[in-house]
Write a protein that holds these residues in place. Sequence first.
Motif, PDB file in Angstrom:
ATOM      1  N   GLY A   4      -2.193  -0.830  -4.972  1.00 35.20           N
ATOM      2  CA  GLY A   4      -2.721  -1.808  -4.154  1.00 35.20           C
ATOM      3  C   GLY A   4      -1.836  -2.393  -3.040  1.00 35.20           C
ATOM      4  N   GLU A   5      -2.336  -2.590  -2.004  1.00 29.44           N
ATOM      5  CA  GLU A   5      -1.575  -3.342  -1.001  1.00 29.44           C
ATOM      6  C   GLU A   5      -1.059  -5.026  -1.390  1.00 29.44           C
ATOM      7  OE1 GLU A   5      -1.574  -4.709   3.740  1.00 29.44           O
ATOM      8  OE2 GLU A   5      -3.425  -4.098   2.621  1.00 29.44           O
ATOM      9  N   LEU A   8       1.311  -4.938  -4.189  1.00 32.44           N
ATOM     10  CA  LEU A   8       2.613  -4.751  -3.863  1.00 32.44           C
ATOM     11  C   LEU A   8       3.419  -5.957  -3.132  1.00 32.44           C
ATOM     12  CD1 LEU A   8       2.491  -1.041  -2.381  1.00 32.44           C
ATOM     13  CD2 LEU A   8       3.791  -2.058  -4.420  1.00 32.44           C
ATOM     14  N   ILE A   9       2.521  -6.508  -2.377  1.00 29.45           N
ATOM     15  CA  ILE A   9       2.773  -7.928  -1.488  1.00 29.45           C
ATOM     16  C   ILE A   9       3.391  -9.025  -2.272  1.00 29.45           C
ATOM     17  CG2 ILE A   9       2.070  -9.513   0.162  1.00 29.45           C
ATOM     18  CD1 ILE A   9       0.712  -7.472   1.694  1.00 29.45           C
ATOM     19  N   ALA A  10       2.367  -9.060  -3.407  1.00 33.43           N
ATOM     20  CA  ALA A  10       2.476  -9.942  -4.517  1.00 33.43           C
ATOM     21  C   ALA A  10       4.080  -9.645  -5.344  1.00 33.43           C
ATOM     22  CB  ALA A  10       1.432 -10.126  -5.409  1.00 33.43           C
ATOM     23  N   ILE A  93       4.073   3.838   4.051  1.00 34.47           N
ATOM     24  CA  ILE A  93       4.079   4.545   2.509  1.00 34.47           C
ATOM     25  C   ILE A  93       3.204   5.791   2.475  1.00 34.47           C
ATOM     26  CG2 ILE A  93       3.893   4.023  -0.034  1.00 34.47           C
ATOM     27  CD1 ILE A  93       5.838   2.320   1.389  1.00 34.47           C
ATOM     28  N   PRO A  94       3.544   6.962   2.166  1.00 39.61           N
ATOM     29  CA  PRO A  94       2.932   8.019   1.818  1.00 39.61           C
ATOM     30  C   PRO A  94       2.078   7.917   0.384  1.00 39.61           C
ATOM     31  CG  PRO A  94       4.942   8.574   1.426  1.00 39.61           C
ATOM     32  CD  PRO A  94       4.919   7.520   1.755  1.00 39.61           C
ATOM     33  N   LEU A 125       3.130  -3.648   5.731  1.00 44.11           N
ATOM     34  CA  LEU A 125       2.673  -2.605   4.817  1.00 44.11           C
ATOM     35  C   LEU A 125       1.617  -1.620   5.133  1.00 44.11           C
ATOM     36  CD1 LEU A 125       3.998  -1.339   1.965  1.00 44.11           C
ATOM     37  CD2 LEU A 125       2.335  -2.779   0.919  1.00 44.11           C
ATOM     38  N   VAL A 126       1.799  -0.460   5.557  1.00 43.80           N
ATOM     39  CA  VAL A 126       0.763   0.430   5.956  1.00 43.80           C
ATOM     40  C   VAL A 126       0.806   1.947   5.280  1.00 43.80           C
ATOM     41  CG1 VAL A 126       0.818  -0.776   8.358  1.00 43.80           C
ATOM     42  CG2 VAL A 126       2.068   1.490   7.869  1.00 43.80           C
TER      43      VAL A 126
END
Length: 315
Positions: A4-5, A8-10, A93-94, A125-126
């Motif tokens: 999950g976005e 990942l950010i965390a 990110i694929p 992040l996409v």
Amino acid sequence: MAGGELSLIAAFEQLLRPRSDRVLRWVGDDAAVVRARPFLVTSVDAMVDGVHFRLDHPGVTPADAGHRALAAALSDLAAMGADAGEAYVALGIPGDLGADAVLECVGAMEALAERTGTTIAGGDLVRAPALTLSVTVNGWADRAEALVGRDGAQPGDTVVVTGTLGAAACGLAVLDGRARGDDALVRAYLRPEPRLAAGRQLAGLGATAMLDISDGLATDAGHLAARSGVRIEIDLEALPLGPGVAGVAAQLGQEPWEPAAAGGEDFELCACLPAGVDPPSGATRVGSVVAGEPGVVLSAGGCARDVRGYEHRVG
């Protein structure tokens, strides 16, 4: 996007570290806040899997891609003689790239950031069809005169390059299966080091023009000649070759100097120094600036040689 976005950010927030007290707000806020020095130097670079690197090459990892993307961007700051400051990374990110691979990619960027005194201060992040890394870097200087462009070369200047050339192009040939060579050649392609200290040193010596060697010296010296309105003469036999370059060149049916002149991706620096200024340690004189029609003359054995570096194509 595997993982999950938000998670990942965390994880990024735990992984990254600020390296300057001028960074007041960074990862975790909507935008970074940085206390400025007098002159800001900004460059943007992007790399895409399948275009600028290939994760399907044997042994190539997301960490290699992350390192290479940040190194290429920081190399532009080195070419200006700027101090490294902050980096902003947009990751595409694929769906089949797992969270561990994403963190491996960012971890390699952070390791390079630590070595170069850079703070990765934010980004995006996409989801994307292929791993895509867009890196914006900010560098700093206290005086405009301390920075070097491409347009100041003068007749009588000496042309120098840092380090050795050709290893990256030969490393790519090894990865592609076109030649055999040592792992050090592959590493030169996958893990270039931005020459930030060398750039500042050359700027301090009065370099009149400078750029990084990303498209091959044959092409990049042409950029200096065109922007400065001068003629640059390069002695191909004077180019400092990386270990193993001549052997790979022979396998490819090339002259020993050809990967160094045409291959690109070395991310070393090419600079013009005023007459009477000796090249610093680690730099090699490879030519001179003369009056005449703007352009580059490449020669070996006393004969002109037609050598072309890389040219980017779009569309």
